[in-house]
Write a protein that holds these residues in place. Sequence first.
Motif, PDB file in Angstrom:
ATOM      1  N   CYS A 186       0.832  -1.209   0.000  1.00  0.00           N
ATOM      2  CA  CYS A 186       0.000   0.000   0.000  1.00  0.00           C
ATOM      3  C   CYS A 186       0.868   1.260   0.000  1.00  0.00           C
ATOM      4  O   CYS A 186       1.554   1.561   0.975  1.00  0.00           O
ATOM      5  CB  CYS A 186      -0.928   0.016   1.220  1.00  0.00           C
ATOM      6  SG  CYS A 186      -1.974   1.484   1.327  1.00  0.00           S
ATOM      7  N   HIS A 187       0.851   2.003  -1.093  1.00  0.00           N
ATOM      8  CA  HIS A 187       1.723   3.166  -1.216  1.00  0.00           C
ATOM      9  C   HIS A 187       1.293   4.307  -0.305  1.00  0.00           C
ATOM     10  O   HIS A 187       2.096   5.183   0.029  1.00  0.00           O
ATOM     11  CB  HIS A 187       1.777   3.639  -2.665  1.00  0.00           C
ATOM     12  CG  HIS A 187       0.523   4.301  -3.139  1.00  0.00           C
ATOM     13  ND1 HIS A 187       0.358   5.657  -3.157  1.00  0.00           N
ATOM     14  CD2 HIS A 187      -0.646   3.774  -3.592  1.00  0.00           C
ATOM     15  CE1 HIS A 187      -0.849   5.957  -3.615  1.00  0.00           C
ATOM     16  NE2 HIS A 187      -1.471   4.825  -3.882  1.00  0.00           N
TER      17      HIS A 187
ATOM     18  N   CYS B 128      -7.398   6.441   0.839  1.00  0.00           N
ATOM     19  CA  CYS B 128      -7.206   5.467  -0.238  1.00  0.00           C
ATOM     20  C   CYS B 128      -7.559   6.090  -1.581  1.00  0.00           C
ATOM     21  O   CYS B 128      -8.695   6.534  -1.776  1.00  0.00           O
ATOM     22  CB  CYS B 128      -8.061   4.230   0.014  1.00  0.00           C
ATOM     23  SG  CYS B 128      -7.909   2.965  -1.285  1.00  0.00           S
TER      24      CYS B 128
ATOM     25  N   CYS C 188      -5.062   3.432  -5.872  1.00  0.00           N
ATOM     26  CA  CYS C 188      -3.898   3.348  -6.759  1.00  0.00           C
ATOM     27  C   CYS C 188      -4.185   3.980  -8.131  1.00  0.00           C
ATOM     28  O   CYS C 188      -3.749   3.487  -9.169  1.00  0.00           O
ATOM     29  CB  CYS C 188      -3.437   1.899  -6.936  1.00  0.00           C
ATOM     30  SG  CYS C 188      -2.908   1.124  -5.395  1.00  0.00           S
TER      31      CYS C 188
ATOM     32  N   ALA D 123      -0.794   5.325  -9.150  1.00  0.00           N
ATOM     33  CA  ALA D 123       0.257   4.320  -9.019  1.00  0.00           C
ATOM     34  C   ALA D 123       0.034   3.100  -9.902  1.00  0.00           C
ATOM     35  O   ALA D 123       0.989   2.446 -10.325  1.00  0.00           O
ATOM     36  CB  ALA D 123       0.369   3.877  -7.558  1.00  0.00           C
ATOM     37  N   ASN D 124      -1.261   2.793 -10.196  1.00  0.00           N
ATOM     38  CA  ASN D 124      -1.510   1.565 -10.953  1.00  0.00           C
ATOM     39  C   ASN D 124      -2.757   1.675 -11.836  1.00  0.00           C
ATOM     40  O   ASN D 124      -3.432   0.688 -12.083  1.00  0.00           O
ATOM     41  CB  ASN D 124      -1.660   0.387  -9.993  1.00  0.00           C
ATOM     42  CG  ASN D 124      -1.423  -0.961 -10.658  1.00  0.00           C
ATOM     43  OD1 ASN D 124      -0.639  -1.070 -11.584  1.00  0.00           O
ATOM     44  ND2 ASN D 124      -2.104  -1.989 -10.174  1.00  0.00           N
TER      45      ASN D 124
ATOM     46  N   PRO E  57      -6.292  -1.495  -7.584  1.00  0.00           N
ATOM     47  CA  PRO E  57      -5.648  -1.539  -6.269  1.00  0.00           C
ATOM     48  C   PRO E  57      -4.541  -2.593  -6.204  1.00  0.00           C
ATOM     49  O   PRO E  57      -4.777  -3.773  -6.458  1.00  0.00           O
ATOM     50  CB  PRO E  57      -6.802  -1.889  -5.323  1.00  0.00           C
ATOM     51  CG  PRO E  57      -8.038  -1.460  -6.054  1.00  0.00           C
ATOM     52  CD  PRO E  57      -7.751  -1.716  -7.491  1.00  0.00           C
ATOM     53  N   HIS E  58      -3.340  -2.147  -5.856  1.00  0.00           N
ATOM     54  CA  HIS E  58      -2.221  -3.080  -5.712  1.00  0.00           C
ATOM     55  C   HIS E  58      -2.529  -4.150  -4.671  1.00  0.00           C
ATOM     56  O   HIS E  58      -2.139  -5.313  -4.824  1.00  0.00           O
ATOM     57  CB  HIS E  58      -0.953  -2.331  -5.291  1.00  0.00           C
ATOM     58  CG  HIS E  58      -0.184  -1.729  -6.425  1.00  0.00           C
ATOM     59  ND1 HIS E  58       0.237  -2.457  -7.515  1.00  0.00           N
ATOM     60  CD2 HIS E  58       0.250  -0.457  -6.626  1.00  0.00           C
ATOM     61  CE1 HIS E  58       0.903  -1.681  -8.338  1.00  0.00           C
ATOM     62  NE2 HIS E  58       0.921  -0.451  -7.844  1.00  0.00           N
ATOM     63  N   CYS E  59      -3.216  -3.751  -3.604  1.00  0.00           N
ATOM     64  CA  CYS E  59      -3.481  -4.688  -2.509  1.00  0.00           C
ATOM     65  C   CYS E  59      -4.273  -5.899  -2.993  1.00  0.00           C
ATOM     66  O   CYS E  59      -3.995  -7.044  -2.608  1.00  0.00           O
ATOM     67  CB  CYS E  59      -4.211  -3.993  -1.359  1.00  0.00           C
ATOM     68  SG  CYS E  59      -5.729  -3.135  -1.839  1.00  0.00           S
TER      69      CYS E  59
END
Length: 205
Positions: A61-62, A90, A93, A96-97, A101-103
Motif C-alpha cells: 500500500c503506497h 485510499c 492506486c 500508481a496503478n 488496487p495493488h493490494c
Amino acid sequence: MAAVSRRGFIVSVGVFAALVATGGTANALAQDSVFLRPPGALDESAFLARCIRCQKCTSVCHANVIQPLSVIDSIKGTSTPTVDFTLAYCDFCAEANGGVPHCAEVCPTGALAVPEEKPTINGVAVVNEPSCVAWDWKGCTVCADECPQEAISLDDMRRPVVDEALCDGCGLCELICPSTSLRSYGGARVESKGIVVIPEKREAR
C-alpha cells in the motif's frame, strides 16, 4: 507468509494474558465486529476464512492506509488488514496503478479480489453530528468541497449530507475534517472527526 518476530509474538502473548486477567477475553472472542477492509474485500466471514495474514497488502500500500489489526482490536481478526485514515486516504492506486488496487492484485488467496467495476472500500462516510463543526457553528464545507465522488452535499442549513450510493469509502473526508482542531480552540475535547467512514455489512458473494 511473513514470519512473526519473536518480540511481536511475546507482545501478543502478553496482551492476551492481560485480556484473560481482566476478563476481556470473553468479550473479545464474542465480538462480531465488521472492520473496514481494503478494496476488493469479500464479505467479512468469507474474508476471514481466506485471509492468511501474509501482510502483502499492507506492504504494497503506497499510501500506508492498510494496517494489521491488533489482538486488542479483535482476537479472531488479529493481523488481518484494516484501513486507517489517520494519516492518508485510499486513492485506489489511481496514479500508481491506473486505478487497479495493488493490494487486491497481490492477495494470494482471493480474500481481496481485483474489482470488475470501480473499486470501493466496504464502508460509507457518515456525519458525526456532535463533532461536526458545520452542525452548530456553520461555515465549514471542507468535506463537501473536496469529496472526489461528489457524494457529499450541503442541506438548507449548509450541513453535510452523504449520498451512500456515490460514496466509495475512500476516507478523504475523514482525513481532512478539521473538527478536532477547530473545536480545541474553544476548549472542547473532541475525540472523533465530524465525518468518519464506518464499515457496512454486505451480502455474501
